[in-house]
Design an enzyme around this catalytic site. Structure first.
Site, PDB file in Angstrom:
ATOM      1  N   LYS A 170      -5.914  -1.973  -0.953  1.00  0.00           N
ATOM      2  CA  LYS A 170      -6.792  -1.735   0.196  1.00  0.00           C
ATOM      3  C   LYS A 170      -7.375  -3.045   0.704  1.00  0.00           C
ATOM      4  O   LYS A 170      -7.429  -3.308   1.909  1.00  0.00           O
ATOM      5  CB  LYS A 170      -7.916  -0.796  -0.232  1.00  0.00           C
ATOM      6  CG  LYS A 170      -8.426   0.125   0.841  1.00  0.00           C
ATOM      7  CD  LYS A 170      -7.517   1.326   1.002  1.00  0.00           C
ATOM      8  CE  LYS A 170      -8.106   2.383   1.885  1.00  0.00           C
ATOM      9  NZ  LYS A 170      -7.249   3.562   2.023  1.00  0.00           N
ATOM     10  N   ARG A 202      -8.559  10.643  -8.420  1.00  0.00           N
ATOM     11  CA  ARG A 202      -7.671  11.323  -7.468  1.00  0.00           C
ATOM     12  C   ARG A 202      -6.909  10.264  -6.685  1.00  0.00           C
ATOM     13  O   ARG A 202      -7.172  10.033  -5.509  1.00  0.00           O
ATOM     14  CB  ARG A 202      -8.487  12.220  -6.532  1.00  0.00           C
ATOM     15  CG  ARG A 202      -7.654  13.217  -5.760  1.00  0.00           C
ATOM     16  CD  ARG A 202      -8.400  13.763  -4.563  1.00  0.00           C
ATOM     17  NE  ARG A 202      -8.781  12.726  -3.618  1.00  0.00           N
ATOM     18  CZ  ARG A 202      -7.964  12.215  -2.706  1.00  0.00           C
ATOM     19  NH1 ARG A 202      -6.707  12.603  -2.634  1.00  0.00           N
ATOM     20  NH2 ARG A 202      -8.401  11.278  -1.883  1.00  0.00           N
ATOM     21  N   TYR A 256       0.849  -1.189   0.000  1.00  0.00           N
ATOM     22  CA  TYR A 256       0.000   0.000   0.000  1.00  0.00           C
ATOM     23  C   TYR A 256       0.885   1.240   0.000  1.00  0.00           C
ATOM     24  O   TYR A 256       1.962   1.227  -0.577  1.00  0.00           O
ATOM     25  CB  TYR A 256      -1.003  -0.039   1.170  1.00  0.00           C
ATOM     26  CG  TYR A 256      -2.167   0.874   0.885  1.00  0.00           C
ATOM     27  CD1 TYR A 256      -2.983   0.652  -0.222  1.00  0.00           C
ATOM     28  CD2 TYR A 256      -2.427   1.974   1.675  1.00  0.00           C
ATOM     29  CE1 TYR A 256      -4.021   1.511  -0.534  1.00  0.00           C
ATOM     30  CE2 TYR A 256      -3.480   2.837   1.370  1.00  0.00           C
ATOM     31  CZ  TYR A 256      -4.263   2.603   0.266  1.00  0.00           C
ATOM     32  OH  TYR A 256      -5.291   3.459  -0.046  1.00  0.00           O
ATOM     33  N   ASN A 280     -12.835  15.255  -5.328  1.00  0.00           N
ATOM     34  CA  ASN A 280     -13.494  15.869  -4.169  1.00  0.00           C
ATOM     35  C   ASN A 280     -14.990  16.059  -4.364  1.00  0.00           C
ATOM     36  O   ASN A 280     -15.793  15.697  -3.499  1.00  0.00           O
ATOM     37  CB  ASN A 280     -12.857  17.225  -3.852  1.00  0.00           C
ATOM     38  CG  ASN A 280     -11.508  17.068  -3.183  1.00  0.00           C
ATOM     39  OD1 ASN A 280     -11.080  15.964  -2.867  1.00  0.00           O
ATOM     40  ND2 ASN A 280     -10.818  18.179  -2.973  1.00  0.00           N
ATOM     41  N   GLU A 339     -13.323   5.034  -2.858  1.00  0.00           N
ATOM     42  CA  GLU A 339     -11.898   5.311  -2.671  1.00  0.00           C
ATOM     43  C   GLU A 339     -11.366   6.168  -3.812  1.00  0.00           C
ATOM     44  O   GLU A 339     -11.541   5.836  -4.995  1.00  0.00           O
ATOM     45  CB  GLU A 339     -11.123   3.993  -2.618  1.00  0.00           C
ATOM     46  CG  GLU A 339      -9.658   4.132  -2.282  1.00  0.00           C
ATOM     47  CD  GLU A 339      -9.414   4.510  -0.828  1.00  0.00           C
ATOM     48  OE1 GLU A 339      -8.353   5.090  -0.548  1.00  0.00           O
ATOM     49  OE2 GLU A 339     -10.280   4.231   0.000  1.00  0.00           O
ATOM     50  N   ASP A 340     -10.721   7.268  -3.468  1.00  0.00           N
ATOM     51  CA  ASP A 340      -9.985   8.103  -4.427  1.00  0.00           C
ATOM     52  C   ASP A 340     -10.839   8.633  -5.574  1.00  0.00           C
ATOM     53  O   ASP A 340     -10.397   8.706  -6.726  1.00  0.00           O
ATOM     54  CB  ASP A 340      -8.772   7.344  -4.968  1.00  0.00           C
ATOM     55  CG  ASP A 340      -7.668   7.227  -3.909  1.00  0.00           C
ATOM     56  OD1 ASP A 340      -7.814   7.834  -2.838  1.00  0.00           O
ATOM     57  OD2 ASP A 340      -6.662   6.537  -4.160  1.00  0.00           O
ATOM     58  N   ASN A 358      -0.073  11.912   1.235  1.00  0.00           N
ATOM     59  CA  ASN A 358       0.609  10.777   0.607  1.00  0.00           C
ATOM     60  C   ASN A 358       0.831  11.071  -0.872  1.00  0.00           C
ATOM     61  O   ASN A 358       0.090  11.859  -1.470  1.00  0.00           O
ATOM     62  CB  ASN A 358      -0.257   9.516   0.740  1.00  0.00           C
ATOM     63  CG  ASN A 358      -0.254   8.960   2.140  1.00  0.00           C
ATOM     64  OD1 ASN A 358       0.784   8.808   2.751  1.00  0.00           O
ATOM     65  ND2 ASN A 358      -1.439   8.662   2.663  1.00  0.00           N
ATOM     66  N   ASP A 395     -13.494   6.281   2.486  1.00  0.00           N
ATOM     67  CA  ASP A 395     -12.326   6.194   3.361  1.00  0.00           C
ATOM     68  C   ASP A 395     -11.514   7.472   3.363  1.00  0.00           C
ATOM     69  O   ASP A 395     -10.935   7.851   4.376  1.00  0.00           O
ATOM     70  CB  ASP A 395     -11.451   5.010   2.944  1.00  0.00           C
ATOM     71  CG  ASP A 395     -10.341   4.743   3.950  1.00  0.00           C
ATOM     72  OD1 ASP A 395     -10.647   4.587   5.149  1.00  0.00           O
ATOM     73  OD2 ASP A 395      -9.165   4.719   3.552  1.00  0.00           O
ATOM     74  N   ASP A 396     -11.463   8.177   2.228  1.00  0.00           N
ATOM     75  CA  ASP A 396     -10.691   9.421   2.161  1.00  0.00           C
ATOM     76  C   ASP A 396     -11.298  10.495   3.062  1.00  0.00           C
ATOM     77  O   ASP A 396     -10.581  11.366   3.567  1.00  0.00           O
ATOM     78  CB  ASP A 396     -10.641   9.934   0.719  1.00  0.00           C
ATOM     79  CG  ASP A 396     -10.032   8.914  -0.219  1.00  0.00           C
ATOM     80  OD1 ASP A 396      -8.891   8.502   0.023  1.00  0.00           O
ATOM     81  OD2 ASP A 396     -10.711   8.510  -1.182  1.00  0.00           O
ATOM     82  N   ALA A 438      -8.121  22.125   2.121  1.00  0.00           N
ATOM     83  CA  ALA A 438      -9.536  22.260   2.479  1.00  0.00           C
ATOM     84  C   ALA A 438     -10.386  21.314   1.631  1.00  0.00           C
ATOM     85  O   ALA A 438     -11.546  21.590   1.343  1.00  0.00           O
ATOM     86  CB  ALA A 438      -9.995  23.698   2.290  1.00  0.00           C
TER      87      ALA A 438
END
Length: 564
Positions: free
Chosen positions: A169, A151, A98, A245, A241-242, A401, A264-265, A298
């Site tokens: 994951k 993302r 990961y 936004n 996941e990812d 990350n 999860d993000d 933000a």
């Protein structure tokens, strides 16, 4: 290891019938029955010997991507052996399977590709998603991790190359919480990519088109969610996941009351960050309600963390407005002035002339700074020194990350504050030796401390909708598991080497919570929840290769009693 080409009968499909992957551990009788006698060396090896060979080969490798490719190859050939070695050396190997190496693997996905893992659903498959799910060989799926690749970590839009994230994951779901690997399904939704490099890469494996941002995209996600529930049941856990936004927040709002889902993000990151703050307050000696927090960034991570901090503060007795007034956000445009609906709660009147993040630190005088911008080393030496001047025990979380996107290094944070800071990062950093001889071990605010244990509790309890209060409970449980000795060493989280036990204990606590709050739907309620959870976790020991029933032409399997 076992190769399907050696057998006289149809081979198992990917991720299916993993009891066959024994390598040289097949007994003589098993080799004779399978028709592979003579196709393996005559020695019958134990799993211990296989693990030793695996570990010795890994030690010879220095390149992280080479290790990743080798590890994924072992996972394909011998899943139980893979998870045994991963669990035994989780601190060393989690950064390979990961963060941060999985990010590098995603960027190179089309170049290191060997075998497909998971389901690929494209925008061209609208109207046929259920039939694609039917092609997956396992019918008893409990948890799905899905991404659209927009993302990926701090790397941006990687399209179908993002498949490495759901795969990685779900490795942690199994390694950290013992969720059976055949019950895990990685999915990538391919709606195109805006990454020009990939669109001109002949080895790219997705659609050569710009991202579809029309209603067709929403229709595809709706169809996917409906198909999952129709096939696997309404308590199937779907982890987003990812996603970008905008989509991450709106899908969370849209689906959280209709499906068993979380992001999860947003929620996992929030929970692990809050756990770090709860642990830090033990060292600082002041409750969380007395902290002022300044975020660098933000986006979804910052807003998720901020909202959970507010929830923790209000639970401790302050009003929501008072809690929100203790939280500030600084992004590429400066302190928040232009807002969207998600950010509005954390916008304040201007405190003065703030032209930089350092100005914001000196003006707001936060007790904690949390970096989630993914923009690199923006916690400069001056920022770190300012935090050390303003606070006896400054809290510095560099959570972005992969490693090169972290806001600062552990070494800078510790040395520039004379070892007084409480530091956590998203990617791993090694121990830091100070000039006075002290050795401090930085905490890694890894979501793997949260999502496997929460997922295990959700699955065994039959939860259908996951409240934010579940993640608040998870954060408190994680913080409680940090010992005073570990805190004195500089840690804000328990050692990763103990993450299986951490996850099991978290699952028990969350399970107690969801039953007490009427969120669970699996009855009768287990009286001994600790024993119940521990009895469900998957282990890596080999079963006999003979299943209870298989219907393969020309092969007569007699029933066998399996060990689990």
């Amino acid at each position: 290891g076992y190769s399907p080409s050696l057998t006289p009968f149809p081979s198992p499909l990917p991720c299916c019938k993993n009891c066959f992957h024994l390598g040289m551990a097949f007994t003589l009788q098993e080799r004779q029955i399978l028709g592979i006698h003579g196709l393996l060396p005559p020695k019958v090896e134990t799993q211990d010997t296989q693990a030793m060979r695996f570990q010795n080969n890994l030690k010879k490798m220095t390149d992280p991507l080479e290790k990743y490719i080798y590890l994924m190859g072992i996972q394909e050939r011998n899943e139980r052996l893979f998870y045994r070695v991963l669990m035994e050396d989780i601190e060393e190997l989690m950064p390979i399977v990961y963060t941060p190496t999985v990010g590098l693997a995603c960027t190179q996905y089309g170049h290191i590709f060997r075998r497909p893992k998971g389901l690929f659903i494209s925008i061209r498959d609208r109207g046929h998603v259920r039939s694609i799910l039917d092609n997956w060989p396992e019918s008893n799926v409990a948890v799905i991790v899905v991404t659209d690749g927009e993302r990926i970590l701090g790397l941006g839009d990687l399209g179908v190359y993002g498949m490495g994230i759901p795969v990685g994951k779900l490795c942690l779901y199994t390694a950290c919480a013992g969720i059976r690997p055949e019950r895990c399904l990685p999915v990538v939704i391919d709606v195109g990519t805006d990454n020009e490099t990939l669109l001109h890469d002949p080895l790219y494996m997705g659609l050569y088109q710009k991202r579809d941002r029309s209603q067709a995209y929403d229709d595809l996600i709706d169809e996917f969610m409906e198909a999952v529930v129709e096939k696997y049941g309404q308590d199937t856990l779907i982890q987003f996941e990812d996603f970008g936004n905008h989509n991450a927040f709106r899908f969370l709002r849209k689906y959280r009351e209709k499906y068993c889902t979380f992001n999860d993000d947003i929620q996992g990151t929030a929970s692990v960050a809050l756990a770090g703050l709860l642990a830090a307050q033990r060292a600082v000696g002041k409750p969380i309600t007395e902290h002022r927090v300044l975020f660098l960034g933000a986006g979804e991570a910052a807003l998720g963390i901020a909202n959970l901090i507010v929830m923790a503060m209000t639970e401790s007795g302050v009003s929501q407005d008072e809690a929100q007034n203790k939280i500030w956000m600084y992004d590429k445009y400066g302190l928040l002035v232009k807002v969207n609906a998600n950010q509005e709660a954390f916008v304040h009147d201007s405190p003065g002339d703030v032209q930089s993040f350092l100005d914001a630190v000196n003006t707001i005088k936060p007790t904690a700074i949390i970096g989630v911008a993914g923009a690199g080393r923006l916690f400069t030496h001056d920022v770190i020194k300012a935090m050390g001047t303003l606070n006896e025990r400054p809290i510095i979380f560099a959570l972005s990350n992969p490693t090169n996107k972290a806001e600062c290094t552990a070494e800078d944070a510790y040395k520039l504050t004379d070892g007084r800071c409480l530091f956590a990062s998203g990617s791993p950093f090694g121990p830091v030796t100070l000039s006075d001889g002290r050795v401090l071990t930085p905490g890694q605010g890894n979501n793997a401390y949260i999502f496997p244990g929460v997922a295990l509790a959700v699955i065994v309890s039959g939860v259908r909708h996951i409240s934010d209060t579940v993640f608040l409970e998870a954060a408190k449980t994680l913080a409680e598991q940090l010992t005073d000795k570990e805190l004195a060493e500089g840690r804000l989280y328990p050692p990763l080497s103990n993450i299986r036990e951490v996850s099991v204990q978290m699952a028990v606590k969350v399970m107690e919570y969801v039953y007490a709050k009427g969120m669970a739907f699996r009855y009768p309620e287990p009286l001994d929840k600790n024993g119940f959870v521990r009895a469900t976790v998957w282990n890596t020991q080999y079963d006999s290769f003979l299943p209870d029933t298989y219907d393969w032409p020309g092969v007569n399997f007699s029933p066998k009693t399996k060990s689990e």
